[in-house]
Design a protein around this motif. Structure first.
Motif, PDB file in Angstrom:
ATOM      1  N   TYR A 110      -3.872  -0.839   7.934  1.00 23.73           N
ATOM      2  CA  TYR A 110      -2.887  -1.739   8.537  1.00 23.73           C
ATOM      3  C   TYR A 110      -1.492  -1.420   8.004  1.00 23.73           C
ATOM      4  O   TYR A 110      -0.510  -1.425   8.754  1.00 23.73           O
ATOM      5  N   MET A 111      -1.408  -1.146   6.709  1.00 27.64           N
ATOM      6  CA  MET A 111      -0.112  -0.832   6.096  1.00 27.64           C
ATOM      7  C   MET A 111       0.501   0.407   6.737  1.00 27.64           C
ATOM      8  O   MET A 111       1.700   0.432   7.064  1.00 27.64           O
ATOM      9  N   GLU A 112      -0.309   1.417   6.958  1.00 25.70           N
ATOM     10  CA  GLU A 112       0.207   2.649   7.565  1.00 25.70           C
ATOM     11  C   GLU A 112       0.644   2.406   9.007  1.00 25.70           C
ATOM     12  O   GLU A 112       1.633   2.985   9.473  1.00 25.70           O
ATOM     13  N   LEU A 113      -0.066   1.571   9.707  1.00 22.05           N
ATOM     14  CA  LEU A 113       0.321   1.211  11.072  1.00 22.05           C
ATOM     15  C   LEU A 113       1.674   0.504  11.077  1.00 22.05           C
ATOM     16  O   LEU A 113       2.550   0.802  11.900  1.00 22.05           O
ATOM     17  N   LYS A 114       1.855  -0.434  10.155  1.00 14.24           N
ATOM     18  CA  LYS A 114       3.093  -1.197  10.092  1.00 14.24           C
ATOM     19  C   LYS A 114       4.262  -0.332   9.621  1.00 14.24           C
ATOM     20  O   LYS A 114       5.409  -0.571  10.011  1.00 14.24           O
ATOM     21  N   MET A 115       3.995   0.663   8.784  1.00 14.54           N
ATOM     22  CA  MET A 115       5.080   1.547   8.345  1.00 14.54           C
ATOM     23  C   MET A 115       5.668   2.303   9.529  1.00 14.54           C
ATOM     24  O   MET A 115       6.881   2.530   9.597  1.00 14.54           O
ATOM     25  N   LYS A 116       4.822   2.678  10.480  1.00 16.73           N
ATOM     26  CA  LYS A 116       5.319   3.365  11.676  1.00 16.73           C
ATOM     27  C   LYS A 116       6.211   2.440  12.499  1.00 16.73           C
ATOM     28  O   LYS A 116       7.205   2.874  13.088  1.00 16.73           O
ATOM     29  N   GLU A 117       5.848   1.147  12.516  1.00 18.07           N
ATOM     30  CA  GLU A 117       6.671   0.182  13.254  1.00 18.07           C
ATOM     31  C   GLU A 117       7.984  -0.071  12.521  1.00 18.07           C
ATOM     32  O   GLU A 117       9.044  -0.172  13.152  1.00 18.07           O
ATOM     33  N   LEU A 118       7.926  -0.171  11.191  1.00 16.62           N
ATOM     34  CA  LEU A 118       9.139  -0.407  10.410  1.00 16.62           C
ATOM     35  C   LEU A 118      10.112   0.763  10.517  1.00 16.62           C
ATOM     36  O   LEU A 118      11.326   0.592  10.408  1.00 16.62           O
ATOM     37  N   GLU A 119       9.545   1.966  10.717  1.00 15.15           N
ATOM     38  CA  GLU A 119      10.378   3.161  10.839  1.00 15.15           C
ATOM     39  C   GLU A 119      11.383   3.015  11.983  1.00 15.15           C
ATOM     40  O   GLU A 119      12.504   3.533  11.914  1.00 15.15           O
ATOM     41  N   LYS A 120      11.004   2.278  13.017  1.00 13.25           N
ATOM     42  CA  LYS A 120      11.844   2.150  14.201  1.00 13.25           C
ATOM     43  C   LYS A 120      12.888   1.040  14.079  1.00 13.25           C
ATOM     44  O   LYS A 120      13.815   0.974  14.888  1.00 13.25           O
ATOM     45  N   THR A 121      12.728   0.153  13.094  1.00 13.42           N
ATOM     46  CA  THR A 121      13.624  -1.003  13.018  1.00 13.42           C
ATOM     47  C   THR A 121      14.957  -0.683  12.349  1.00 13.42           C
ATOM     48  O   THR A 121      15.945  -1.392  12.560  1.00 13.42           O
ATOM     49  N   LYS A 122      14.967   0.378  11.532  1.00 16.06           N
ATOM     50  CA  LYS A 122      16.197   0.774  10.827  1.00 16.06           C
ATOM     51  C   LYS A 122      16.794  -0.411  10.054  1.00 16.06           C
ATOM     52  O   LYS A 122      17.982  -0.716  10.152  1.00 16.06           O
ATOM     53  N   GLU A 123      15.970  -1.077   9.275  1.00 17.59           N
ATOM     54  CA  GLU A 123      16.421  -2.222   8.485  1.00 17.59           C
ATOM     55  C   GLU A 123      16.256  -1.933   6.999  1.00 17.59           C
ATOM     56  O   GLU A 123      15.521  -1.024   6.598  1.00 17.59           O
ATOM     57  N   ALA A 124      16.953  -2.707   6.187  1.00 18.36           N
ATOM     58  CA  ALA A 124      16.811  -2.596   4.734  1.00 18.36           C
ATOM     59  C   ALA A 124      15.503  -3.269   4.315  1.00 18.36           C
ATOM     60  O   ALA A 124      15.208  -4.388   4.729  1.00 18.36           O
ATOM     61  N   ILE A 125      14.710  -2.569   3.491  1.00 20.83           N
ATOM     62  CA  ILE A 125      13.395  -3.074   3.082  1.00 20.83           C
ATOM     63  C   ILE A 125      13.186  -2.794   1.610  1.00 20.83           C
ATOM     64  O   ILE A 125      13.414  -1.678   1.128  1.00 20.83           O
ATOM     65  N   GLY A 126      12.733  -3.808   0.902  1.00 22.40           N
ATOM     66  CA  GLY A 126      12.340  -3.617  -0.488  1.00 22.40           C
ATOM     67  C   GLY A 126      10.882  -3.204  -0.541  1.00 22.40           C
ATOM     68  O   GLY A 126       9.994  -3.989  -0.194  1.00 22.40           O
ATOM     69  N   ILE A 127      10.607  -1.949  -0.947  1.00 21.66           N
ATOM     70  CA  ILE A 127       9.225  -1.454  -1.012  1.00 21.66           C
ATOM     71  C   ILE A 127       8.734  -1.606  -2.442  1.00 21.66           C
ATOM     72  O   ILE A 127       9.283  -1.009  -3.372  1.00 21.66           O
ATOM     73  N   VAL A 128       7.707  -2.412  -2.608  1.00 19.58           N
ATOM     74  CA  VAL A 128       7.175  -2.708  -3.939  1.00 19.58           C
ATOM     75  C   VAL A 128       5.737  -2.223  -4.015  1.00 19.58           C
ATOM     76  O   VAL A 128       4.900  -2.594  -3.187  1.00 19.58           O
ATOM     77  N   VAL A 129       5.441  -1.385  -4.999  1.00 13.53           N
ATOM     78  CA  VAL A 129       4.064  -0.988  -5.274  1.00 13.53           C
ATOM     79  C   VAL A 129       3.685  -1.595  -6.614  1.00 13.53           C
ATOM     80  O   VAL A 129       4.382  -1.370  -7.620  1.00 13.53           O
ATOM     81  N   ALA A 130       2.616  -2.382  -6.624  1.00  8.66           N
ATOM     82  CA  ALA A 130       2.203  -3.128  -7.820  1.00  8.66           C
ATOM     83  C   ALA A 130       0.783  -2.739  -8.206  1.00  8.66           C
ATOM     84  O   ALA A 130      -0.056  -2.462  -7.346  1.00  8.66           O
ATOM     85  N   ASP A 131       0.536  -2.737  -9.523  1.00  6.98           N
ATOM     86  CA  ASP A 131      -0.776  -2.311 -10.003  1.00  6.98           C
ATOM     87  C   ASP A 131      -1.151  -3.119 -11.250  1.00  6.98           C
ATOM     88  O   ASP A 131      -0.295  -3.410 -12.097  1.00  6.98           O
ATOM     89  N   ILE A 132      -2.421  -3.493 -11.346  1.00  4.60           N
ATOM     90  CA  ILE A 132      -2.910  -4.244 -12.510  1.00  4.60           C
ATOM     91  C   ILE A 132      -3.019  -3.295 -13.699  1.00  4.60           C
ATOM     92  O   ILE A 132      -3.615  -2.214 -13.592  1.00  4.60           O
ATOM     93  N   ASP A 133      -2.468  -3.697 -14.826  1.00  2.00           N
ATOM     94  CA  ASP A 133      -2.488  -2.855 -16.021  1.00  2.00           C
ATOM     95  C   ASP A 133      -3.877  -2.829 -16.653  1.00  2.00           C
ATOM     96  O   ASP A 133      -4.563  -3.864 -16.734  1.00  2.00           O
ATOM     97  N   LYS A 134      -4.279  -1.629 -17.105  1.00  2.00           N
ATOM     98  CA  LYS A 134      -5.540  -1.432 -17.842  1.00  2.00           C
ATOM     99  C   LYS A 134      -6.726  -2.106 -17.145  1.00  2.00           C
ATOM    100  O   LYS A 134      -7.565  -2.752 -17.780  1.00  2.00           O
ATOM    101  N   PHE A 135      -6.785  -1.910 -15.851  1.00  2.00           N
ATOM    102  CA  PHE A 135      -7.849  -2.576 -15.092  1.00  2.00           C
ATOM    103  C   PHE A 135      -9.232  -2.041 -15.475  1.00  2.00           C
ATOM    104  O   PHE A 135     -10.215  -2.788 -15.504  1.00  2.00           O
ATOM    105  N   LYS A 136      -9.322  -0.741 -15.781  1.00  2.00           N
ATOM    106  CA  LYS A 136     -10.617  -0.177 -16.147  1.00  2.00           C
ATOM    107  C   LYS A 136     -11.190  -0.847 -17.380  1.00  2.00           C
ATOM    108  O   LYS A 136     -12.408  -1.089 -17.478  1.00  2.00           O
ATOM    109  N   SER A 137     -10.325  -1.180 -18.324  1.00  2.00           N
ATOM    110  CA  SER A 137     -10.809  -1.828 -19.554  1.00  2.00           C
ATOM    111  C   SER A 137     -11.324  -3.240 -19.263  1.00  2.00           C
ATOM    112  O   SER A 137     -12.217  -3.731 -19.958  1.00  2.00           O
ATOM    113  N   ILE A 138     -10.763  -3.892 -18.242  1.00  2.00           N
ATOM    114  CA  ILE A 138     -11.273  -5.218 -17.844  1.00  2.00           C
ATOM    115  C   ILE A 138     -12.696  -5.078 -17.325  1.00  2.00           C
ATOM    116  O   ILE A 138     -13.595  -5.836 -17.708  1.00  2.00           O
TER     117      ILE A 138
END
Length: 419
Positions: free
Chosen positions: A258-286
């Motif tokens: 779904y994210m990849e589908l929406k990125m193609k749509e956002l490509e056409k809007t030419k708007e300012a977007i804050g792209i945030v990639v978030a990850d849980i720290d030391k998840f393997k140890s949990i």
């Protein structure tokens, strides 16, 4: 034991219906007209057979279809309805057997249908005999009486079905009973009363043209309704499978497709977007310290925190195992940074409650973030902006985790803390 009790229940209904039919045989007319009427009802009922709608409740399939039993029993009496139902249901059973569309217990269900319809029809028949002296000659009163008779059959039918569902365990509480009774449509009952009332009047007048015309009209209307219902069902199924294709079922959020589908749509809007990639720290140890079930609870907790911060126009997806991506729309860089910082602090100060070793444990964790602010003047595709944000997340990990990293040249005001 449950199936044995159910068979006894159904056989009891069938035997009661048989007793009613035998006891009223003397009132049954053997005149050719009676069999002509029953023949027309058999013909159109069999033509309508494919218009039945099956609804499943728990382990039981309930069949709904066109029902003209009220008019038939008022004209032929209980024995006539018994004969009609026995022949009609037997043909239906043999047809399903031949086409291999029968369900387990189809034969038992056939006995139930005969018994149930004859008993409920008989109830309406005697109510009619009791009230007709007061209603006869008044057209409005006649239609009120017909609706009352259909109501009687509906109530008796629902009582019998509740008995079946109770024996099978598909209905256990008063709330279940109330939910089942709410499925009964007043509009459908009114339609049934109107059709049966017209048929009864036409039968008394021996107006075969009107009788056959009414059957044909109802058939065409029902056929049209079925086509529309199937079209709506097909659309519902398509939407359901599309939802499944784009949904991460652990978190309920959108997935990477779904994210990849929406990125193609956002490509056409030419708007300012804050792209945030978030990850849980030391998840393997949990996962290693607790187990994967606890790990799943941490992922769900993190997803819920992200979702609570996302706006209605923002796009949030689980883009990897413990990695999530947000596309923040309609915000300045400073606003995006402030939102992510609030998230970081919230995660740091909170903890997940999860069952571990027969007790509830509180599991603290932190998360790292990469923020790339994609401006209207960007010359690179938005997919490249996502890659930049992912690289910034990696820098946060390398710098000690539990922090936000933004691209060079974009102001970074968040407090940094190491785990």
């Amino acid at each position: 034991m449950t199936q044995a009790r159910l068979r006894v229940y159904i056989l009891s209904l069938f035997l009661i219906a048989t007793g009613i039919a035998v006891s009223t045989f003397s009132a049954f007319s053997l005149a050719p007209l009676t069999f002509q009427v029953m023949g027309v009802y058999w013909l159109f009922s069999l033509l309508y057979y494919h218009l039945r709608i099956n609804s499943r409740r728990g382990s039981t399939s309930v069949e709904y279809g066109i029902n003209y039993n009220v008019s038939l029993i008022l004209f032929t009496g209980p024995f006539g309805l018994y004969l009609f139902e026995a022949v009609y249901r037997l043909i239906g059973y043999l047809y399903k057997k031949k086409t291999k569309t029968d369900e387990p217990g189809e034969g038992v269900q056939t006995f139930y249908n005969v018994g149930s319809f004859v008993i409920q029809g008989t109830a309406a028949y005697y109510v009619y005999q009791w009230l007709i002296p007061w209603f006869e000659g008044n057209l409005v009163a006649f239609w009120v009486l017909l609706f009352l008779l259909v109501t009687v059959t509906a109530v008796v039918s629902d009582l019998f079905l509740l008995g079946v569902f109770s024996l099978l365990g598909d209905i256990r509480t008063r709330a279940d009973v109330a939910a089942f009774l709410k499925e009964r449509s007043i509009l459908d009952m009114a339609k049934t009363a109107f059709s049966n009332g017209l048929l009864l009047l036409f039968l008394e007048q021996r107006n075969w043209t009107a009788i056959i015309g009414l059957f044909v009209l109802n058939y065409l209307v029902s056929q049209s309704y079925l086509v529309k219902a199937q079209s709506a069902q097909d659309k519902h199924e398509r939407n359901k499978y599309e939802h499944m294709a784009y949904t991460d079922f652990l978190t309920g959020l959108h997935n990477r497709a779904y994210m990849e589908l929406k990125m193609k749509e956002l490509e056409k809007t030419k708007e300012a977007i804050g792209i945030v990639v978030a990850d849980i720290d030391k998840f393997k140890s949990i996962n290693d310290t607790y187990n994967h079930s606890v790990g799943d609870r941490v992922i769900q907790h993190f997803a819920a925190a992200l979702k609570a911060k996302a706006g209605t126009d923002d796009i949030l997806a689980r883009s990897g195992g413990e990695e999530f991506t947000m596309f923040l729309r309609g915000r300045s860089f400073e606003s995006c940074l402030a939102l992510v910082e609030e998230l970081r602090q919230q995660i740091e100060s909170d903890a997940v409650e999860a069952e571990f070793q027969d007790q509830t444990s509180r599991i603290p964790y932190t998360a790292s973030f990469g923020l790339y602010f994609f401006t209207e003047q960007e010359e690179v595709p938005i997919e490249k902006g996502y890659i930049y944000a992912d690289q910034l997340l990696l820098e946060s990990k390398q710098l000690g985790r539990n922090r936000i990293t933004v691209s060079p040249g974009q102001q970074h005001e968040s407090s940094l803390s190491t785990s």
